[in-house]
Design a protein around this motif. Structure first.
Motif, PDB file in Angstrom:
ATOM      1  N   GLU A  49       0.830  -1.207   0.000  1.00 36.86           N
ATOM      2  CA  GLU A  49       0.000   0.000   0.000  1.00 36.86           C
ATOM      3  C   GLU A  49       0.860   1.250   0.000  1.00 36.86           C
ATOM      4  OE1 GLU A  49      -2.938   2.716  -0.093  1.00 36.86           O
ATOM      5  OE2 GLU A  49      -3.144   0.557  -0.453  1.00 36.86           O
ATOM      6  N   GLN A 107      -1.116   5.839 -10.092  1.00 33.96           N
ATOM      7  CA  GLN A 107      -1.751   5.246  -8.918  1.00 33.96           C
ATOM      8  C   GLN A 107      -3.242   5.054  -9.149  1.00 33.96           C
ATOM      9  OE1 GLN A 107      -2.717   6.479  -4.284  1.00 33.96           O
ATOM     10  NE2 GLN A 107      -0.967   7.433  -5.305  1.00 33.96           N
ATOM     11  N   PHE A 124      -3.831   2.191 -11.572  1.00 34.16           N
ATOM     12  CA  PHE A 124      -3.522   0.904 -10.936  1.00 34.16           C
ATOM     13  C   PHE A 124      -4.634   0.499  -9.967  1.00 34.16           C
ATOM     14  CE2 PHE A 124      -1.476  -1.869  -7.813  1.00 34.16           C
ATOM     15  CZ  PHE A 124      -0.888  -2.795  -8.658  1.00 34.16           C
ATOM     16  N   ARG A 125      -5.127   1.439  -9.182  1.00 32.75           N
ATOM     17  CA  ARG A 125      -6.192   1.134  -8.221  1.00 32.75           C
ATOM     18  C   ARG A 125      -7.486   0.769  -8.946  1.00 32.75           C
ATOM     19  NH1 ARG A 125      -4.718   1.994  -3.088  1.00 32.75           N
ATOM     20  NH2 ARG A 125      -3.108   3.541  -2.599  1.00 32.75           N
ATOM     21  N   LEU A 155       6.506  -1.842  -8.157  1.00 34.62           N
ATOM     22  CA  LEU A 155       6.241  -2.737  -7.032  1.00 34.62           C
ATOM     23  C   LEU A 155       7.249  -3.885  -7.000  1.00 34.62           C
ATOM     24  CD1 LEU A 155       2.345  -2.907  -7.052  1.00 34.62           C
ATOM     25  CD2 LEU A 155       3.785  -1.906  -5.286  1.00 34.62           C
ATOM     26  N   ALA A 172       3.447   0.695 -12.817  1.00 32.02           N
ATOM     27  CA  ALA A 172       3.130   0.432 -11.410  1.00 32.02           C
ATOM     28  C   ALA A 172       3.657  -0.937 -10.983  1.00 32.02           C
ATOM     29  CB  ALA A 172       1.623   0.516 -11.189  1.00 32.02           C
ATOM     30  N   ILE A 188       2.267   1.707  -3.475  1.00 31.73           N
ATOM     31  CA  ILE A 188       1.237   2.168  -4.416  1.00 31.73           C
ATOM     32  C   ILE A 188       0.978   3.647  -4.203  1.00 31.73           C
ATOM     33  CG2 ILE A 188      -1.205   1.988  -5.050  1.00 31.73           C
ATOM     34  CD1 ILE A 188      -1.015  -1.014  -4.391  1.00 31.73           C
TER      35      ILE A 188
END
Length: 197
Positions: A127, A138, A141-142, A176, A172, A130
């Motif tokens: 989290e 962001q 991606f969400r 990560l 993204a 992100i």
């Protein structure tokens, strides 16, 4: 003085951290049936599901002084249930692998509390990473991973091309993978293997 029923989950959790059994009981009442249903869907066993949910609430009580909730209590308890379901399935597979005759020779150390604490830490780390992405990246991606929208739906909603959406998602995921590395890969492999998400 009794705690009002309209207290939010996080308000109740803050009271729980101060050793309020009443706050614990209210959270238990709110989430017992929901979490039991989730666990039963995956485990197909009421007894196993009850054990998983009971263990989750016991762990929450034991760790009330040390765990900080990053998002909502619902997200927190759901994450614990997912982990415990995954562990239960893994244990079933282990028993099948060894066979009934070998069960008495198994000496399994219960590290479940530490495992789900690591699980929660990993979710928090994901989290945080992100949240550190550029705003548009962001958001895309969400919308993809949390809202479950397709690339086309996201493109239509944001007025962007699908290629741009794909680029944002790729960026993204690369960020990560770089920040969380092999730990994330192992975690994702387990989720795919046990179909937890």
């Amino acid at each position: 003085m009794p705690i009002p029923n309209n207290f939010s989950d996080n308000e109740l959790y803050n009271l729980l951290k101060q050793d309020s059994e009443e706050a614990f009981n209210l959270l238990y009442s709110r989430y017992w049936k929901k979490m039991l249903f989730k666990a039963m869907l995956k485990l197909q066993s009421e007894a196993d599901a009850e054990e998983v949910v009971q263990d989750a609430f016991i762990d929450i009580w034991k760790s009330r002084h040390t765990i900080q909730i990053q998002n909502t209590f619902h997200t927190y308890i759901a994450a614990i249930i997912r982990y415990k379901v995954m562990a239960k399935i893994a244990n079933r597979n282990k028993v099948i692998h060894y066979g009934v005759a070998d069960i008495h020779e198994l000496h399994v150390v219960d590290n479940s509390t530490q495992h789900w604490l690591n699980f929660i830490d990993l979710r928090s780390e994901i989290e945080a990473n992100i949240s550190a992405l550029p705003e548009k990246c962001q958001l895309v991606f969400r919308m993809s991973r949390e809202a479950g929208l397709s690339d086309k739906q996201i493109a239509d909603n944001l007025g962007l091309s699908q290629k741009t959406i794909e680029a944002h998602i790729s960026k993204a995921l690369k960020a990560l993978r770089t920040s969380i590395g092999q730990l994330l890969g192992t975690f994702l492999s387990l989720l795919v293997l046990f179909k937890i998400f």
